[in-house]
Motif scaffolding. Structure first.
Motif, PDB file in Angstrom:
ATOM      1  N   VAL A   1       0.838  -1.189   0.000  1.00  0.00           N
ATOM      2  CA  VAL A   1       0.000   0.000   0.000  1.00  0.00           C
ATOM      3  C   VAL A   1       0.878   1.245   0.000  1.00  0.00           C
ATOM      4  O   VAL A   1       1.984   1.234   0.548  1.00  0.00           O
ATOM      5  CB  VAL A   1      -0.966   0.050   1.207  1.00  0.00           C
TER       6      VAL A   1
ATOM      7  N   GLN B   1      -2.800   5.887  -1.391  1.00  0.00           N
ATOM      8  CA  GLN B   1      -3.939   4.964  -1.296  1.00  0.00           C
ATOM      9  C   GLN B   1      -4.622   5.093   0.057  1.00  0.00           C
ATOM     10  O   GLN B   1      -5.850   5.104   0.149  1.00  0.00           O
ATOM     11  CB  GLN B   1      -3.494   3.514  -1.490  1.00  0.00           C
ATOM     12  N   ILE B   2      -3.824   5.178   1.108  1.00  0.00           N
ATOM     13  CA  ILE B   2      -4.369   5.302   2.458  1.00  0.00           C
ATOM     14  C   ILE B   2      -5.108   6.626   2.600  1.00  0.00           C
ATOM     15  O   ILE B   2      -6.235   6.667   3.097  1.00  0.00           O
ATOM     16  CB  ILE B   2      -3.262   5.146   3.516  1.00  0.00           C
TER      17      ILE B   2
ATOM     18  N   ASP C   1      -6.451   8.422   0.211  1.00  0.00           N
ATOM     19  CA  ASP C   1      -7.651   8.385  -0.633  1.00  0.00           C
ATOM     20  C   ASP C   1      -8.785   7.614   0.027  1.00  0.00           C
ATOM     21  O   ASP C   1      -9.931   8.058   0.022  1.00  0.00           O
ATOM     22  CB  ASP C   1      -7.335   7.785  -2.006  1.00  0.00           C
ATOM     23  N   ILE C   2      -8.485   6.449   0.605  1.00  0.00           N
ATOM     24  CA  ILE C   2      -9.544   5.644   1.226  1.00  0.00           C
ATOM     25  C   ILE C   2     -10.104   6.356   2.460  1.00  0.00           C
ATOM     26  O   ILE C   2     -11.306   6.323   2.710  1.00  0.00           O
ATOM     27  CB  ILE C   2      -9.078   4.198   1.546  1.00  0.00           C
TER      28      ILE C   2
ATOM     29  N   ILE D   1      -8.389  -1.742   1.107  1.00  0.00           N
ATOM     30  CA  ILE D   1      -7.515  -1.357   0.003  1.00  0.00           C
ATOM     31  C   ILE D   1      -7.212  -2.654  -0.718  1.00  0.00           C
ATOM     32  O   ILE D   1      -6.525  -3.525  -0.174  1.00  0.00           O
ATOM     33  CB  ILE D   1      -6.223  -0.676   0.491  1.00  0.00           C
ATOM     34  N   GLY D   2      -7.773  -2.784  -1.891  1.00  0.00           N
ATOM     35  CA  GLY D   2      -7.689  -4.062  -2.592  1.00  0.00           C
ATOM     36  C   GLY D   2      -8.429  -5.105  -1.771  1.00  0.00           C
ATOM     37  O   GLY D   2      -9.518  -4.856  -1.270  1.00  0.00           O
TER      38      GLY D   2
ATOM     39  N   LEU E   1      -9.086  -2.553   6.242  1.00  0.00           N
ATOM     40  CA  LEU E   1      -8.324  -1.649   7.104  1.00  0.00           C
ATOM     41  C   LEU E   1      -8.384  -2.080   8.558  1.00  0.00           C
ATOM     42  O   LEU E   1      -7.406  -1.977   9.281  1.00  0.00           O
ATOM     43  CB  LEU E   1      -8.853  -0.213   6.995  1.00  0.00           C
TER      44      LEU E   1
END
Length: 181
Positions: A102, A106-107, A109-110, A153-154, A158
């Protein structure tokens, strides 16, 4: 279903749950007063409140040339320059890390997508081998916390959880700061 549509549906479900479960008398009085003082209709007031709580939901930024209330601008400016003065940060642990490949983006954005937190209010992100530590503003509502627990994420959830402050480390930091000053 697109990510934006999923976020919209989640917001609609949250609104339904709040209307069913909460006494909104004080909030209704506030909105009625704000509408009367500002001379706005209910739909505009509701839209402004959604933007206030979820600025990234419908594409995020203020359009060029659009009027922005002075009070809102002042708050955003002070938050961008001195974030530690406006809100307390809390550390959370996410069950994704380097082994899950990751990235910081990405973190971020989520977190923005699922919770609606402003990207500028996300504090330090420390990606470790098996997990990530992230600082977020204090006072996260339980429904948003639940959304982040279930977010992924994918294929990796989390499974966010709050990290308790290390009292020994805080005490050691204070004593070394006092002896230095």
């Amino acid at each position: 279903m697109s990510a934006e549509k999923r976020r919209e549906e989640k917001l609609k479900r949250r609104l339904q749950r709040i209307v069913k479960e909460q006494d909104l008398t004080k909030q209704r009085e506030f909105v009625a007063g704000a509408m009367a003082e500002q001379g706005m209709d209910a739909l505009t007031c509701a839209a402004a409140l959604i933007y206030l709580s979820h600025p990234q939901l419908f594409g995020g930024s203020v359009a060029a040339g659009a009027p922005v209330p002075a009070k809102s601008t002042a708050v955003e400016t002070s938050t961008a320059k001195l974030p530690w003065l406006d809100y307390k940060m809390v550390r959370y642990r996410l069950d994704v890390g380097l082994q899950h490949q990751v990235a910081r983006e990405q973190i971020q954005d989520i977190l923005v997508q699922e919770s609606g937190v402003d990207k500028r209010r996300i504090g330090r992100i420390d990606i470790r081998q098996h997990y990530t530590l992230v600082e977020l503003p204090d006072g996260m509502p339980t429904d948003i916390f639940q959304l982040l627990t279930e977010a992924a994420i994918g294929p990796h959830k989390l499974n966010i959880r709050r990290v308790r402050p290390n009292k020994f480390r805080q005490a050691r930091g204070k004593s070394s700061a006092e002896s230095a000053g």
